[in-house]
Design an enzyme around this catalytic site. Structure first.
Site, PDB file in Angstrom:
ATOM      1  N   HIS A  57       0.789  -1.228   0.000  1.00 40.18           N
ATOM      2  CA  HIS A  57       0.000   0.000   0.000  1.00 40.18           C
ATOM      3  C   HIS A  57       0.823   1.282   0.000  1.00 40.18           C
ATOM      4  CE1 HIS A  57       1.070  -0.640   4.168  1.00 40.18           C
ATOM      5  NE2 HIS A  57       0.901   0.655   4.322  1.00 40.18           N
ATOM      6  N   HIS A  72       1.625   6.922  -0.926  1.00 38.78           N
ATOM      7  CA  HIS A  72       0.729   6.085  -0.121  1.00 38.78           C
ATOM      8  C   HIS A  72      -0.518   5.804  -0.946  1.00 38.78           C
ATOM      9  CE1 HIS A  72      -1.372   4.489   3.356  1.00 38.78           C
ATOM     10  NE2 HIS A  72      -0.237   4.581   4.030  1.00 38.78           N
TER      11      HIS A  72
END
Length: 149
Positions: A57, A72
């Site tokens: 992620h 992110h």
């Protein structure tokens, strides 16, 4: 000066639009955020450097000047335990701007109840060290997001 490119195609929304106080308050560092297109896509390296942190992620690339950029992919996506994300490089790899790092599906993230908005943050940057910071408008992967002095 370090030029930071967009790791994704989408719309620039700015850090204040991130639904997470750690990012929206720039506690991790200054930068911007992207609302990605809703299709399977590759998040690419925003600059030339070494992948010093790599998770499904999120990833950090550090350039030769020591400037680290965190990408992110979505908010609270760590809770997906990597499902829907495919790593395309390894931690420690040297990457070039525009090289694919992670393949993911923002639509699946959204369907899973998470925000697909992606902060792109200059880690440990001092306030005022970023210039030409984009806060809105459409971008394609590789377009300039900001410069870091």
């Amino acid at each position: 000066m370090t030029i930071v490119s967009s790791p994704l195609t989408g719309r620039v929304v700015g850090l204040t639009a991130v639904p997470d106080p750690v990012f929206s308050g720039a506690m991790v560092g200054p930068g911007t955020a992207l609302d990605p297109v809703r299709e399977v896509s590759e998040a690419v390296a925003p600059l030339d450097g070494v992948v010093v942190s790599l998770h499904p992620h999120a990833f950090v690339v550090v350039d030769a000047k020591g400037h680290g950029i965190l990408t992110h992919l979505g908010i609270d996506t760590v809770q997906l335990n990597g499902e829907g994300f495919e790593l395309l490089v390894n931690k420690g790899d040297t990457v070039t701007r525009g090289q694919a790092v992670v393949r993911w599906n923002p639509a699946a993230v959204e369907a899973g109840g998470k925000s697909p908005v992606c902060p792109v943050v200059a880690l440990d940057a001092k306030a005022g060290s970023l210039s030409e910071l984009r806060e809105d408008g459409d971008v394609r992967a590789g377009d300039r997001l900001f410069a870091w002095q």
